[in-house]
Write a protein that holds these residues in place. Sequence first.
Motif, PDB file in Angstrom:
ATOM      1  N   CYS A   1      32.555  52.909  31.954  1.00 53.65           N
ATOM      2  CA  CYS A   1      34.327  53.191  32.494  1.00 53.65           C
ATOM      3  C   CYS A   1      33.806  53.153  34.324  1.00 53.65           C
ATOM      4  O   CYS A   1      34.689  53.126  34.607  1.00 53.65           O
ATOM      5  CB  CYS A   1      34.734  54.599  32.027  1.00 53.65           C
ATOM      6  N   ALA A   2      32.440  52.546  34.582  1.00 55.76           N
ATOM      7  CA  ALA A   2      31.796  53.666  35.956  1.00 55.76           C
ATOM      8  C   ALA A   2      32.051  51.463  36.493  1.00 55.76           C
ATOM      9  O   ALA A   2      32.822  51.311  37.888  1.00 55.76           O
ATOM     10  CB  ALA A   2      30.870  53.554  35.820  1.00 55.76           C
ATOM     11  N   SER A   3      32.015  50.713  35.227  1.00 56.46           N
ATOM     12  CA  SER A   3      31.662  49.255  35.764  1.00 56.46           C
ATOM     13  C   SER A   3      33.576  48.629  36.046  1.00 56.46           C
ATOM     14  O   SER A   3      33.587  47.692  37.115  1.00 56.46           O
ATOM     15  CB  SER A   3      31.243  48.553  34.787  1.00 56.46           C
ATOM     16  N   PHE A   4      34.355  48.933  35.587  1.00 51.50           N
ATOM     17  CA  PHE A   4      35.706  48.876  35.374  1.00 51.50           C
ATOM     18  C   PHE A   4      36.115  49.532  36.119  1.00 51.50           C
ATOM     19  O   PHE A   4      38.039  49.581  36.011  1.00 51.50           O
ATOM     20  CB  PHE A   4      36.654  48.697  34.220  1.00 51.50           C
ATOM     21  N   ALA A   5      35.994  50.942  36.967  1.00 50.73           N
ATOM     22  CA  ALA A   5      37.287  51.285  37.480  1.00 50.73           C
ATOM     23  C   ALA A   5      36.783  52.148  38.667  1.00 50.73           C
ATOM     24  O   ALA A   5      36.394  53.413  39.324  1.00 50.73           O
ATOM     25  CB  ALA A   5      37.918  52.908  36.526  1.00 50.73           C
ATOM     26  N   SER A   6      35.857  51.370  39.734  1.00 47.83           N
ATOM     27  CA  SER A   6      35.114  52.568  41.087  1.00 47.83           C
ATOM     28  C   SER A   6      35.132  50.694  41.490  1.00 47.83           C
ATOM     29  O   SER A   6      35.169  49.118  40.887  1.00 47.83           O
ATOM     30  CB  SER A   6      34.196  52.335  40.813  1.00 47.83           C
ATOM     31  N   PRO A   7      34.682  50.331  42.348  1.00 42.92           N
ATOM     32  CA  PRO A   7      34.744  49.047  43.734  1.00 42.92           C
ATOM     33  C   PRO A   7      33.308  48.173  43.656  1.00 42.92           C
ATOM     34  O   PRO A   7      33.402  47.578  44.439  1.00 42.92           O
ATOM     35  CB  PRO A   7      33.748  50.284  45.574  1.00 42.92           C
ATOM     36  N   ILE A   8      32.648  49.181  43.401  1.00 41.17           N
ATOM     37  CA  ILE A   8      31.124  48.259  42.927  1.00 41.17           C
ATOM     38  C   ILE A   8      31.427  47.062  42.199  1.00 41.17           C
ATOM     39  O   ILE A   8      30.700  45.314  42.763  1.00 41.17           O
ATOM     40  CB  ILE A   8      30.003  49.073  42.078  1.00 41.17           C
ATOM     41  N   HIS A   9      32.382  46.703  41.372  1.00 40.45           N
ATOM     42  CA  HIS A   9      32.756  45.177  40.978  1.00 40.45           C
ATOM     43  C   HIS A   9      34.324  44.873  41.260  1.00 40.45           C
ATOM     44  O   HIS A   9      34.811  44.064  41.141  1.00 40.45           O
ATOM     45  CB  HIS A   9      32.551  45.424  39.580  1.00 40.45           C
ATOM     46  N   ASN A  10      34.783  45.484  42.376  1.00 40.73           N
ATOM     47  CA  ASN A  10      36.378  45.794  42.902  1.00 40.73           C
ATOM     48  C   ASN A  10      37.795  45.225  41.466  1.00 40.73           C
ATOM     49  O   ASN A  10      38.682  44.842  41.348  1.00 40.73           O
ATOM     50  CB  ASN A  10      35.871  44.439  43.910  1.00 40.73           C
ATOM     51  N   ILE A  11      37.190  46.583  40.719  1.00 43.07           N
ATOM     52  CA  ILE A  11      37.608  46.332  39.159  1.00 43.07           C
ATOM     53  C   ILE A  11      38.062  47.835  38.640  1.00 43.07           C
ATOM     54  O   ILE A  11      37.806  48.860  38.796  1.00 43.07           O
ATOM     55  CB  ILE A  11      37.404  45.537  38.205  1.00 43.07           C
ATOM     56  N   HIS A  12      39.733  48.052  38.914  1.00 39.66           N
ATOM     57  CA  HIS A  12      40.032  49.524  39.165  1.00 39.66           C
ATOM     58  C   HIS A  12      41.717  49.737  37.558  1.00 39.66           C
ATOM     59  O   HIS A  12      42.516  49.333  37.786  1.00 39.66           O
ATOM     60  CB  HIS A  12      41.351  49.565  39.811  1.00 39.66           C
ATOM     61  N   LEU A  13      40.799  49.797  36.534  1.00 45.41           N
ATOM     62  CA  LEU A  13      41.999  49.784  35.669  1.00 45.41           C
ATOM     63  C   LEU A  13      41.634  50.966  35.622  1.00 45.41           C
ATOM     64  O   LEU A  13      40.816  51.687  35.142  1.00 45.41           O
ATOM     65  CB  LEU A  13      41.010  49.161  34.218  1.00 45.41           C
TER      66      LEU A  13
END
Length: 522
Positions: free
Chosen positions: A240-252
């Motif tokens: 959840c954190a990887s795909f919904a946060s600024p760290i990888h610029n992915i916001h699912l």
Amino acid sequence: MLERFLSLFRIDTGKRERNQGTTVFWIIAGTASALLLMGWLLPWFVNDYSAGVGYSAQDALVSSPTGIGTFCIYIMAVAMIMLVVSPIAEAIARARGRAFGKRADRIRFIAALVGLALTAVVWFLVSVIQEEPLFGSFTAGTYTDSAVWLTMYGFAMAALAYGARDWVVARQSVAFGVAALPFGIFLPLMFHQAPDFLLWAAGSLAIYMLLALGLNVVVGFAGLLDLGYAAFFAIGGYACASFASPIHNIHLPLWVLIFLGAAVASMFGAVLGAPTLRLRGDYLAIVTLGFGEIIPDLATNNVFNLTGGANGISGIDQPHYGALDFSTSPRWYYWSLLIVSILVIIFLRNIERSRVGRAWVALREDEVAAAATGINTTTTKLLAFAIGASVSGLAGAFYGSIVSIVSPDDFSFSVSIAVLSIVVLGGIGNIVGVILGSFILTFVIFWVLPNMNEWTTTLSTTVHVPALAGIDFSSYTFIIYGLALIAMMLLRPGGLLPSRARRIELESGEESESLAAVQGVA
């Protein structure tokens, strides 16, 4: 389909079901008594500036009579005392070899209905008509506190327990659902003025209930001891954190993340299960324990620059769908988790009674015999690990969105122990028992103990005992775990609500019924 639905309400007073259903009856009756007592002593109406201080029903009872509402309070007090004392009196009578008859149940049922009706009447007189100042002055900023709803629900549960006692005893799972589900649905409305309590309900109760349901598949259904279950929780949280946060610029969106977290955790569950297919008992537990330690350690070391190291990943997106802004109140998370939990429970109950569920039971009882009967033990084990891990990953995705930050400290070995304690406390292999254990343990550990310091400080001031204010109750968390497990193993080895197969095994010490009969499919 209609015949199956109607069968839920038929009464079968077999001896074995009566023992289990009696436990559910006592749980419902005892909970009703506790709710009535709390509702009677807590303030019914407060305002934003009263800090939770207001007039309770007890205060209204001892005040001077002012009108019809006061006499309603008097009658309510009689009904409340009768229902609060009733379980204790009946327990003492049973200990002496006596039992209350049907007439006593009818009297208590009538008392519960009268109390429920009078509670609604008093609330209407005070808050709507404002006929008399039973609970102090009623200003524009005054609103109904949760004590009113607790009182109503307590009377309603008492009416269910005493008015439909035979049905409660015969259909314990359905009766537990009828008693608990409305409370779960309306909890955010009853405690709308307590956002901290709603956060506990969403972030602790609902999350740990999902975790326990998933672990119950592995430990309860398949009999595979898993001591590293927090690893799958971490996988879901970091997905959840990887795909919904600024760290990888992915916001699912969240509804995608929960499926993604479940899928990734399920894959890792199968990966863990593959090398452990030939392991059993203690050896399997050690391997799962090692896996549970590896995942948080990899997160701490920021493997492949994916996890943010010891500081974790922050700034996780919180859903916003039109008027539904999840960041404004935990109730939206709570209701979402409730819906997901109900779907998971329905899925697990169906799979428990399916061919796969019976294969898990056979595997749990005797793996060699299961293989001899043609059961593919490899796929059966892998499926148990995958399904259990997917439910944990689902909970992890929700958890990451709720707290907005995940770090390795959130997924320590203590999480695995807490979830295992819930399963053991509630009853290994019983979904209803797991739900009950989730409420009891999370309520004590994550709500009572953190707030006990504040409560004891107030109590020490009231009773003039300064020593009470210096006790740090939060440091006794693991003592609670230990005492709960010791008490369960000594007093109720099967848990509060053991599964039928487990209960038969404990009572007879041998297999006295066929597997199909135990599973309810014969």
